[in-house]
Design an enzyme around this catalytic site. Structure first.
Site, PDB file in Angstrom:
ATOM      1  CG  ASN A   1      -1.956   1.064   1.193  1.00 20.37           C
ATOM      2  OD1 ASN A   1      -1.682   2.199   0.841  1.00 20.37           O
ATOM      3  ND2 ASN A   1      -3.171   0.724   1.579  1.00 20.37           N
TER       4      ASN A   1
ATOM      5  CG  HIS B   1      -8.381   3.373   1.157  1.00 20.20           C
ATOM      6  ND1 HIS B   1      -8.799   2.631   2.237  1.00 20.20           N
ATOM      7  CD2 HIS B   1      -9.424   4.175   0.847  1.00 20.20           C
ATOM      8  CE1 HIS B   1     -10.025   2.970   2.568  1.00 20.20           C
ATOM      9  NE2 HIS B   1     -10.426   3.925   1.728  1.00 20.20           N
TER      10      HIS B   1
ATOM     11  CG  HIS C   1      -3.614   9.107   1.570  1.00 15.06           C
ATOM     12  ND1 HIS C   1      -4.596   8.489   0.839  1.00 15.06           N
ATOM     13  CD2 HIS C   1      -3.951   8.940   2.868  1.00 15.06           C
ATOM     14  CE1 HIS C   1      -5.486   7.964   1.661  1.00 15.06           C
ATOM     15  NE2 HIS C   1      -5.134   8.219   2.893  1.00 15.06           N
TER      16      HIS C   1
ATOM     17  CD  GLU D   1      -7.258  -1.213   0.789  1.00 14.54           C
ATOM     18  OE1 GLU D   1      -7.208  -0.219   1.548  1.00 14.54           O
ATOM     19  OE2 GLU D   1      -6.722  -2.288   1.066  1.00 14.54           O
TER      20      GLU D   1
ATOM     21  CG  HIS E   1      -5.562  -1.602   9.759  1.00  9.38           C
ATOM     22  ND1 HIS E   1      -5.825  -0.553   8.896  1.00  9.38           N
ATOM     23  CD2 HIS E   1      -5.370  -1.045  10.972  1.00  9.38           C
ATOM     24  CE1 HIS E   1      -5.824   0.586   9.581  1.00  9.38           C
ATOM     25  NE2 HIS E   1      -5.535   0.311  10.844  1.00  9.38           N
TER      26      HIS E   1
ATOM     27  N   GLY F   1       1.081  -1.330   4.299  1.00  8.88           N
ATOM     28  CA  GLY F   1       1.577  -0.027   3.896  1.00  8.88           C
ATOM     29  C   GLY F   1       2.228   0.745   5.016  1.00  8.88           C
ATOM     30  CG  HIS F   2       1.265   3.154   9.231  1.00  6.56           C
ATOM     31  ND1 HIS F   2       1.225   4.524   9.089  1.00  6.56           N
ATOM     32  CD2 HIS F   2       1.740   2.922  10.482  1.00  6.56           C
ATOM     33  CE1 HIS F   2       1.648   5.097  10.216  1.00  6.56           C
ATOM     34  NE2 HIS F   2       1.958   4.143  11.071  1.00  6.56           N
TER      35      HIS F   2
END
Length: 247
Positions: A7, A43, A50, A73, A199, A222-223
């Site tokens: 992501n 997303h 973003h 997403e 997540h 991603g994060h």
């Protein structure tokens, strides 16, 4: 084998915080793919904080060129506004391989819950039908313990398990948080659904999750990945995740 979809929202967020084109989202995407990632995710939110529409189109083109999966997403019920055509319209423009539907409010900081299928199933049928007609595989964001049998009845192909509670439990050493994910994944597969997950997954908690929840087809990360890449480099970090998922 579980597939890794990176992501890129946080790369776009960093770019947008300064303006201009750096860091370049497409260049970062290319680095991820060259390091072994199996696909890309974004997303885009309606406020364009973003990933933006132009990012979506560029990443879709890159994925087609490289022959890898593009996962888009978003909330199918978020209305169109300047700079954001609406999620279904964006899918029509980009034709992602997979459309992951998430029940985010407009101002929500990050995804933090799945759909309530008892409440949302009827209204999900229309956008799911449109997305499938566009050629998208459709996945629905789902909490552990959700009524995934109702998700299957809508006609989607997959669910994506919201793994935030598992990640929190793992961080405090609570292994009991895994059991609901194991059960939900089993019920989903019994109902004919493929299982994705995402997540707050990271290098510490991903391997135990995949060991306990067999049959996970794809993880979207991603994060944590971008945060780890600040220390170790993007290519090296992606390569480590690819090894964890068995790629």
């Amino acid at each position: 084998m579980t597939r890794l979809s990176v992501n890129l929202n946080k790369v776009a967020l960093l770019r947008n915080s300064r303006g201009g084109g750096e860091p370049d989202v497409v260049r970062a995407a290319s680095v991820c793919l060259e390091a072994g990632a199996h696909g890309l995710t974004v997303h885009p939110r309606p406020d364009a904080r973003h990933a933006r529409t132009d990012d979506v189109i560029a990443l879709a083109a890159l994925c087609r060129q490289r022959g890898v999966e593009f996962n888009l997403e978003g909330n199918p019920f978020a209305g169109a506004r300047e700079g954001y055509p609406g999620f279904v319209a964006l899918c029509e423009l980009a034709r992602p391989d997979q459309a992951t539907l998430v029940p985010d409010d407009d101002g929500q900081l990050t995804s933090d819950h799945g759909f309530d299928f008892a409440r949302d199933a009827a209204r999900l049928r229309a956008p799911v039908s449109v997305l499938q007609a566009l050629g998208c595989r459709v996945s629905l964001f789902a909490d552990a313990g959700a009524d995934v049998e109702q998700a299957a009845a809508i006609g989607v192909q997959r669910i994506e398990l919201y793994t935030g509670p598992y990640a929190e439990g793992h961080a405090r050493g609570d292994t009991a948080t895994l059991a609901p994910f194991v059960d939900t994944a089993r019920r989903a597969r019994d109902a004919g659904l493929g299982v994705n997950a995402g997540h707050d997954l990271n290098q510490d908690n991903l391997d135990p999750f995949l060991a306990a929840v067999p049959g996970v087809l794809e993880v979207s990360i991603g994060h944590a990945l971008i945060g780890e890449a600040l220390y170790d480099g993007l290519a090296a970090t992606v390569a480590r995740y690819v090894r964890i998922v068995g790629g």
